[in-house]
Design a protein around this motif. Structure first.
Motif, PDB file in Angstrom:
ATOM      1  N   LEU A  48      73.073  16.275  74.891  1.00 39.07           N
ATOM      2  CA  LEU A  48      72.409  17.421  74.290  1.00 39.07           C
ATOM      3  C   LEU A  48      71.544  18.166  75.301  1.00 39.07           C
ATOM      4  O   LEU A  48      71.385  19.378  75.220  1.00 39.07           O
ATOM      5  N   ILE A  49      70.967  17.407  76.268  1.00 38.45           N
ATOM      6  CA  ILE A  49      70.083  17.988  77.279  1.00 38.45           C
ATOM      7  C   ILE A  49      70.370  17.332  78.626  1.00 38.45           C
ATOM      8  O   ILE A  49      70.637  16.131  78.692  1.00 38.45           O
ATOM      9  N   THR A  84      69.408  22.131  81.025  1.00 38.79           N
ATOM     10  CA  THR A  84      70.542  22.651  80.259  1.00 38.79           C
ATOM     11  C   THR A  84      70.478  22.105  78.842  1.00 38.79           C
ATOM     12  O   THR A  84      70.351  20.893  78.648  1.00 38.79           O
ATOM     13  N   PHE A  85      70.548  23.011  77.878  1.00 36.09           N
ATOM     14  CA  PHE A  85      70.666  22.648  76.470  1.00 36.09           C
ATOM     15  C   PHE A  85      72.107  22.929  76.071  1.00 36.09           C
ATOM     16  O   PHE A  85      72.566  24.065  76.184  1.00 36.09           O
ATOM     17  N   TYR A  86      72.806  21.908  75.612  1.00 38.32           N
ATOM     18  CA  TYR A  86      74.216  22.065  75.246  1.00 38.32           C
ATOM     19  C   TYR A  86      74.386  22.559  73.818  1.00 38.32           C
ATOM     20  O   TYR A  86      75.486  22.946  73.427  1.00 38.32           O
ATOM     21  N   LYS A  87      73.295  22.550  73.037  1.00 39.94           N
ATOM     22  CA  LYS A  87      73.290  23.086  71.671  1.00 39.94           C
ATOM     23  C   LYS A  87      71.993  23.855  71.479  1.00 39.94           C
ATOM     24  O   LYS A  87      70.999  23.591  72.161  1.00 39.94           O
ATOM     25  N   ASP A  88      72.001  24.785  70.523  1.00 41.63           N
ATOM     26  CA  ASP A  88      70.759  25.464  70.175  1.00 41.63           C
ATOM     27  C   ASP A  88      69.737  24.415  69.753  1.00 41.63           C
ATOM     28  O   ASP A  88      70.097  23.381  69.181  1.00 41.63           O
ATOM     29  N   ALA A  89      68.461  24.656  70.042  1.00 39.65           N
ATOM     30  CA  ALA A  89      67.423  23.676  69.746  1.00 39.65           C
ATOM     31  C   ALA A  89      66.143  24.378  69.323  1.00 39.65           C
ATOM     32  O   ALA A  89      65.992  25.595  69.498  1.00 39.65           O
ATOM     33  N   ALA A  98      71.331  27.678  73.289  1.00 38.91           N
ATOM     34  CA  ALA A  98      71.958  26.798  74.282  1.00 38.91           C
ATOM     35  C   ALA A  98      72.108  27.567  75.587  1.00 38.91           C
ATOM     36  O   ALA A  98      72.329  28.774  75.592  1.00 38.91           O
ATOM     37  N   THR A 100      71.342  27.246  80.286  1.00 31.94           N
ATOM     38  CA  THR A 100      70.643  26.617  81.410  1.00 31.94           C
ATOM     39  C   THR A 100      69.481  27.506  81.827  1.00 31.94           C
ATOM     40  O   THR A 100      69.631  28.732  81.947  1.00 31.94           O
ATOM     41  N   PHE A 179      67.113  19.180  67.222  1.00 34.25           N
ATOM     42  CA  PHE A 179      68.448  19.790  67.184  1.00 34.25           C
ATOM     43  C   PHE A 179      68.916  19.976  65.772  1.00 34.25           C
ATOM     44  O   PHE A 179      68.604  19.276  64.879  1.00 34.25           O
TER      45      PHE A 179
END
Length: 179
Positions: A48-49, A84-89, A98, A100, A179
């Motif tokens: 996720l991060i 880097t966030f791989y999903k909205d948070a 999401a 970098t 998340f």
């Protein structure tokens, strides 16, 4: 005899060419690069991060010498840290898309300001531009029982997310991420 002479000549020639092509490398970097991913379990491939950063070391100095209070700090050494966030948070109560971002902080005694900036590949905080900030949020400061000479980033699980924890010396900075 002719074959022995030819073989000897080839061995000598090979030893000279190997030495001529040898590379001399300098010593290891004093603040080695590191990556802190969440979930931290290496068996989980769906992260996720991910934070990529360098680890400065106190080596008898104080945190305030290396990351002065009230000034923007690159959150590590060398290049500015990138997260880097791989999903909205939701970061400290604010929505983040999401992507970098460069990770900066402003140290303080009771709270640190965490800054996510859209400009990437920055060296230190020298080229930091406030106008490129995507997010500025407060993070809580506490004291840890163990003193860390090398700046480190870890995660502490919480309901529906994690706390990103920056640790250095006895200082612990905690940023809630959901998340």
């Amino acid at each position: 005899m002719k074959n022995l002479f030819t073989i000897t000549l080839m061995v000598i020639a090979m030893s000279f060419t190997t030495g001529a092509n040898a590379q001399k490398f300098s010593g290891l970097d004093k603040s080695p690069a590191d990556i802190a991913s969440y979930p931290s379990d290496y068996k989980v491939s769906d992260k996720l991060i991910k934070v990529t950063y360098s680890r400065p070391q106190l080596k008898g100095r104080s945190i305030s010498e290396l990351a002065p209070a009230g000034k923007v700090w690159r959150t590590g050494a060398n290049e500015a840290a990138e997260i880097t966030f791989y999903k909205d948070a939701t970061v400290a109560g604010k929505t983040l898309a999401a992507g970098t971002y460069s990770l900066f902080t402003v140290p303080g005694e009771k709270e640190w300001t965490v800054i996510l900036n859209k400009n990437l590949n920055q060296w230190g905080a020298y080229s930091y531009q406030e106008s490129a900030d995507v997010l500025r949020v407060p993070a809580t400061v506490s004291r840890g029982s163990e003193s860390l000479d090398a700046f480190s980033i870890a995660y502490k699980d919480m309901d529906k997310g994690t706390n990103l924890v920056l640790g250095w010396g006895n200082t612990r900075v905690s940023l809630p991420i959901v998340f």
